[in-house]
Design a protein around this motif. Structure first.
Motif, mmCIF file in Angstrom:
data_model
loop_
_atom_site.group_PDB
_atom_site.id
_atom_site.type_symbol
_atom_site.label_atom_id
_atom_site.label_comp_id
_atom_site.label_asym_id
_atom_site.label_seq_id
_atom_site.Cartn_x
_atom_site.Cartn_y
_atom_site.Cartn_z
ATOM 1 N N ALA A 1 -5.425 6.134 1.051
ATOM 2 C CA ALA A 1 -5.813 4.734 1.280
ATOM 3 C C ALA A 1 -7.091 4.691 2.107
ATOM 4 O O ALA A 1 -7.363 5.571 2.923
ATOM 5 N N PHE A 2 -7.877 3.659 1.870
ATOM 6 C CA PHE A 2 -9.127 3.453 2.599
ATOM 7 C C PHE A 2 -9.169 1.986 3.012
ATOM 8 O O PHE A 2 -9.089 1.098 2.159
ATOM 9 N N ILE A 3 -9.239 1.725 4.302
ATOM 10 C CA ILE A 3 -9.263 0.352 4.803
ATOM 11 C C ILE A 3 -10.624 0.087 5.419
ATOM 12 O O ILE A 3 -11.092 0.834 6.278
ATOM 13 N N ARG A 4 -11.240 -0.969 4.986
ATOM 14 C CA ARG A 4 -12.554 -1.326 5.505
ATOM 15 C C ARG A 4 -12.540 -2.769 5.995
ATOM 16 O O ARG A 4 -12.571 -3.707 5.187
ATOM 17 N N PRO A 5 -12.429 -2.987 7.302
ATOM 18 C CA PRO A 5 -12.539 -4.352 7.816
ATOM 19 C C PRO A 5 -14.003 -4.766 7.884
ATOM 20 O O PRO A 5 -14.859 -3.982 8.297
ATOM 21 N N SER A 6 -14.299 -5.971 7.434
ATOM 22 C CA SER A 6 -15.671 -6.465 7.446
ATOM 23 C C SER A 6 -15.698 -7.896 7.947
ATOM 24 O O SER A 6 -14.841 -8.694 7.575
ATOM 25 N N PRO A 7 -16.679 -8.237 8.775
ATOM 26 C CA PRO A 7 -16.787 -9.628 9.233
ATOM 27 C C PRO A 7 -17.226 -10.532 8.096
ATOM 28 O O PRO A 7 -18.041 -10.153 7.263
ATOM 29 N N SER A 8 -16.667 -11.738 8.068
ATOM 30 C CA SER A 8 -17.015 -12.658 6.986
ATOM 31 C C SER A 8 -18.431 -13.172 7.112
ATOM 32 O O SER A 8 -19.035 -13.598 6.144
ATOM 33 N N GLY A 9 -18.959 -13.161 8.342
ATOM 34 C CA GLY A 9 -20.325 -13.626 8.529
ATOM 35 C C GLY A 9 -20.502 -15.088 8.201
ATOM 36 O O GLY A 9 -21.583 -15.532 7.877
ATOM 37 N N GLY A 10 -19.420 -15.857 8.264
ATOM 38 C CA GLY A 10 -19.503 -17.279 7.966
ATOM 39 C C GLY A 10 -19.606 -17.591 6.498
ATOM 40 O O GLY A 10 -19.909 -18.712 6.104
ATOM 41 N N GLU A 11 -19.365 -16.607 5.640
ATOM 42 C CA GLU A 11 -19.500 -16.832 4.210
ATOM 43 C C GLU A 11 -18.423 -17.782 3.690
ATOM 44 O O GLU A 11 -17.310 -17.831 4.215
ATOM 45 N N GLY B 1 0.806 -1.207 0.000
ATOM 46 C CA GLY B 1 0.000 0.000 0.000
ATOM 47 C C GLY B 1 0.843 1.261 0.000
ATOM 48 O O GLY B 1 0.541 2.227 -0.715
ATOM 49 N N ALA B 2 1.914 1.268 0.791
ATOM 50 C CA ALA B 2 2.811 2.428 0.818
ATOM 51 C C ALA B 2 3.448 2.653 -0.548
ATOM 52 O O ALA B 2 3.595 3.792 -1.007
ATOM 53 N N HIS B 3 3.808 1.551 -1.208
ATOM 54 C CA HIS B 3 4.382 1.650 -2.549
ATOM 55 C C HIS B 3 3.371 2.226 -3.530
ATOM 56 O O HIS B 3 3.711 3.102 -4.356
ATOM 57 N N LEU B 4 2.127 1.779 -3.447
ATOM 58 C CA LEU B 4 1.099 2.212 -4.390
ATOM 59 C C LEU B 4 0.725 3.674 -4.192
ATOM 60 O O LEU B 4 0.653 4.437 -5.157
ATOM 61 N N THR B 5 0.476 4.077 -2.957
ATOM 62 C CA THR B 5 0.093 5.469 -2.728
ATOM 63 C C THR B 5 1.268 6.405 -3.021
ATOM 64 O O THR B 5 1.064 7.529 -3.492
ATOM 65 N N HIS C 1 -1.277 6.139 -6.719
ATOM 66 C CA HIS C 1 -2.524 5.377 -6.763
ATOM 67 C C HIS C 1 -3.394 5.704 -5.554
ATOM 68 O O HIS C 1 -2.896 6.127 -4.506
ATOM 69 N N ARG C 2 -4.686 5.477 -5.707
ATOM 70 C CA ARG C 2 -5.621 5.525 -4.575
ATOM 71 C C ARG C 2 -6.030 4.095 -4.290
ATOM 72 O O ARG C 2 -6.543 3.390 -5.170
ATOM 73 N N LEU C 3 -5.802 3.664 -3.063
ATOM 74 C CA LEU C 3 -5.922 2.252 -2.697
ATOM 75 C C LEU C 3 -7.052 2.018 -1.710
ATOM 76 O O LEU C 3 -7.168 2.718 -0.698
ATOM 77 N N ALA C 4 -7.885 1.017 -1.995
ATOM 78 C CA ALA C 4 -8.899 0.552 -1.051
ATOM 79 C C ALA C 4 -8.556 -0.876 -0.646
ATOM 80 O O ALA C 4 -8.241 -1.710 -1.500
ATOM 81 N N PHE D 1 -11.143 4.994 -6.227
ATOM 82 C CA PHE D 1 -9.987 4.173 -5.892
ATOM 83 C C PHE D 1 -9.654 3.286 -7.083
ATOM 84 O O PHE D 1 -10.514 2.564 -7.593
ATOM 85 N N ASP D 2 -8.404 3.353 -7.539
ATOM 86 C CA ASP D 2 -8.032 2.648 -8.767
ATOM 87 C C ASP D 2 -7.349 1.313 -8.509
ATOM 88 O O ASP D 2 -7.042 0.585 -9.450
ATOM 89 N N VAL D 3 -7.115 0.980 -7.234
ATOM 90 C CA VAL D 3 -6.631 -0.351 -6.864
ATOM 91 C C VAL D 3 -7.462 -0.822 -5.669
ATOM 92 O O VAL D 3 -7.616 -0.088 -4.688
#
Length: 327
Positions: A116-126, A74-78, A82-85, A146-148
């Motif tokens: 950068a934008f970080i979004r942690p999400s629970p898997s919900g058992g998926e 991520g540090a390399h990309l930004t 780049h804009r990284l999600a 965000f392009d990556v």
């Protein structure tokens, strides 16, 4: 999310408003029926702005250093403009439904990066540790500019094949721990890998990392290539030192450009869209089935009869389906 104005949310996401993006992802993750209708309207409204990002899945066994690798990448990309999600899917407890959601704390530097934008999400058992709404979150991130987009999945297992329905390229991380680590990487996962990255290739582990990379490369040569004209490579990285990170991204971009130039990327994404449609149909049918007044009176009793062995699961399912489909 009371009083959601969907059009305002669409407009705000379109200009890259990070708060609006977070609210939009919360909306699509909601299981409430009224929220699902609003989420469908939201996704239709942003669809024209999507599709321009490089979508990369990253997986590997626990302890391989996924978060450290993503922070270095991520540090390399930004740094390169780049804009990284990052959509980091956390394991959910099958008992409580809770999850750790610790990826932001493990990526402290990246979490403070304005690009950068970080979004942690629970898997919900998926299945495969990929949250059901990760697809929608990915589209929203693309609509926000965000392009990556990186999707970090829970771990390695046969069910991890689900990540292939989300991304353009799949990066498998492996640690230099020799045979034990190789044994834990299933053939099905290896067949999906577009790039294998051996981590921790520094210090006392440098030699072990080189041997592990050579072993993995030999194994990959025995597999059928995933794409025409694109061979899977094995690279070495030291994430804390940033060594090998630029080479990894160069390989990802060259592979992505090849897929786009040969038309394989368009075909891949079209197939993923069809798979997504069927996933939504299956989920929707299951929900409607459980709520159908013709089914609910017998559902609990037949479940109990199946559990005690009084009725075969096949026969019970057929009885319930007959009631569900009866006019």
């Amino acid at each position: 999310m009371p009083g959601t104005d969907v059009q305002e949310l669409i407009d705000a996401v379109g200009v890259g408003d990070r708060r609006a993006l977070a609210r939009a992802i919360t909306l699509v993750e909601s299981t409430r029926r009224d929220h699902r209708a609003e989420a469908a309207q939201l996704l239709d409204g942003v669809l024209a702005r999507t599709g321009g990002a490089v979508r990369v899945g990253i997986s590997g066994p626990p302890g391989v250093g996924k978060s450290t690798f993503i922070e270095a990448l991520g540090a390399h990309l930004t740094g390169a403009g780049h804009r990284l999600a990052v959509l980091a899917v956390d394991p959910s407890s099958s008992r409580t439904g809770g999850s750790i959601l610790g990826d932001k704390t493990r990526m402290e530097t990246l979490a403070r990066d304005a690009h950068a934008f970080i979004r942690p999400s629970p898997s919900g058992g998926e299945l495969g540790g990929v949250a059901r709404r990760t697809r929608e979150a990915m589209l929203l991130c693309e609509a926000a500019g965000f392009d990556v987009v990186l999707v970090e999945t829970v771990g390695v297992g046969q069910s991890e094949l689900a990540v292939a329905d989300l991304v353009d390229l799949f990066v498998l991380l492996a640690s230099p721990s020799g045979g034990d680590d190789l044994q834990g990487i299933k053939r099905g996962i290896m067949e999906l890998a577009d790039l294998v990255v051996v981590t921790k290739a520094d210090g006392d582990l440098a030699n072990a990392a080189r041997h592990a990379a050579a072993d993995l490369q030999r194994a990959i040569h025995l597999l059928r290539p995933k794409y025409d004209g694109l061979a899977t490579e094995t690279l070495l990285v030291s994430s804390p030192k940033g060594e090998g990170i630029a080479e990894v991204w160069a390989r990802v971009t060259s592979a992505h450009e090849h897929l786009a130039a040969t038309g394989q990327l368009d075909r891949l994404r079209a197939g993923q869209a069809r798979a997504w449609l069927w996933d939504e149909l299956r989920a929707g049918l299951t929900e409607r089935f459980r709520e159908d007044p013709a089914v609910t009176p017998e559902l609990a009793s037949l479940e109990a009869a199946v559990a005690t062995g009084e009725v075969a699961p096949t026969a019970a399912a057929q009885q319930l389906l007959d009631r569900f489909t009866r006019p």
